[in-house]
Design an enzyme around this catalytic site. Structure first.
Site, PDB file in Angstrom:
ATOM      1  N   ASP A  22     167.249 -37.253  66.679  1.00  0.00           N
ATOM      2  CA  ASP A  22     167.749 -36.570  67.875  1.00  0.00           C
ATOM      3  C   ASP A  22     166.688 -36.555  68.968  1.00  0.00           C
ATOM      4  O   ASP A  22     165.488 -36.557  68.687  1.00  0.00           O
ATOM      5  CB  ASP A  22     168.134 -35.131  67.501  1.00  0.00           C
ATOM      6  CG  ASP A  22     169.055 -34.493  68.516  1.00  0.00           C
ATOM      7  OD1 ASP A  22     169.627 -35.221  69.360  1.00  0.00           O
ATOM      8  OD2 ASP A  22     169.203 -33.263  68.483  1.00  0.00           O
ATOM      9  N   ASN A  70     180.274 -38.697  68.197  1.00  0.00           N
ATOM     10  CA  ASN A  70     179.621 -39.308  69.358  1.00  0.00           C
ATOM     11  C   ASN A  70     180.569 -40.098  70.252  1.00  0.00           C
ATOM     12  O   ASN A  70     180.212 -40.455  71.379  1.00  0.00           O
ATOM     13  CB  ASN A  70     178.475 -40.227  68.911  1.00  0.00           C
ATOM     14  CG  ASN A  70     177.253 -39.482  68.432  1.00  0.00           C
ATOM     15  OD1 ASN A  70     176.454 -40.015  67.677  1.00  0.00           O
ATOM     16  ND2 ASN A  70     177.100 -38.223  68.844  1.00  0.00           N
TER      17      ASN A  70
END
Length: 244
Positions: A22, A70
């Site tokens: 991330d 996503n």
């Protein structure tokens, strides 16, 4: 000393490390660059960490590249990521073969475009005989989605008489998961300061140790990786038991 997948207590360090990579977008924004610039930097970081695994006794590394959630990102970012995945796999697969890295992918491939799926198949076939580090790339992956797909496969086997429903226990479902050939992760690392698991390896990480660190993924170094792996070895893991 190598550790048997069914006996995690025989090896002090983590055999399998899973990473939620991330912070690519924020890394790019801090440099006043588009988010895709950060994803490109993050992709380059993967090679360094994979190459470091043998030095730290890590046999398996699983990275979270693209989640089922996503797809909610902008069309521009998603298209850029898919292009990046194609380029990355095409560029790196031969290098991974030379370095004896076995590559596999987990996740639902149906939604991915045909060219990307073909490259994934090619990379897996090319590195199938490699015996060094095992790199698993989670692409269009979600833990809940994985369990749902596994349950469907299990249900079909029950329907077809291949599986007795009375025999189903907690050892049965893992045989139907995408990760059926992998040991469960010992250590899960999430970069960028967020402290959540984000639907990643939900079943497999039931007894994993977690490290949530502030470092953005493109800044994550082999030195920090080694520090986290070393810290894991100092933890006492009882797997629900009480030390006598």
């Amino acid at each position: 000393m190598a550790r048997d997948a069914n006996h995690p207590e025989t090896h002090r360090g983590p055999r399998h490390v899973a990473i939620i990579m991330d912070g690519n977008g924020r890394w790019a924004q801090l440099r006043h660059r588009p988010r895709l610039f950060g994803h490109q930097a993050g992709a380059r970081r993967v090679r360094e960490i994979v190459e470091a695994c043998p030095d730290f006794g890590v046999k398996y590394v699983t990275i979270f590249a693209f989640s089922t959630e996503n797809w909610k990102r902008t069309q521009t970012e998603v298209a850029g990521l898919m292009s990046l995945f194609r380029r990355y796999i095409h560029k790196e697969m031969e290098a991974f073969r030379r370095e004896n890295v076995q590559v596999r992918f987990i996740g639902d491939r149906v939604k991915l475009d045909a060219k990307l799926r073909a490259l994934m198949d090619e990379a897996e076939a090319l590195t199938a005989e490699c015996t060094g580090t095992n790199l698993t790339i989670a692409l269009n992956y979600g833990g809940r989605d994985e369990v749902a797909r596994a349950t469907k496969r299990l249900a079909r086997d029950v329907r077809d008489g291949k599986l007795d429903p009375e025999s189903v226990d907690e050892e049965t479902l893992p045989k139907y998961l995408d990760t059926c050939v992998l040991p469960d992760p010992d250590l899960v690392i999430r970069t960028s300061g967020e402290a959540r698991v984000s639907n990643f390896l939900l079943w497999q990480s039931a007894y994993a140790e977690y490290e949530f660190i502030d470092t953005l993924w493109p800044d994550f170094t082999r030195e920090e990786f080694g520090r986290l792996v070393g810290a894991y070895g100092k933890r006492e893991r009882r797997f629900g038991a009480v030390k006598v």
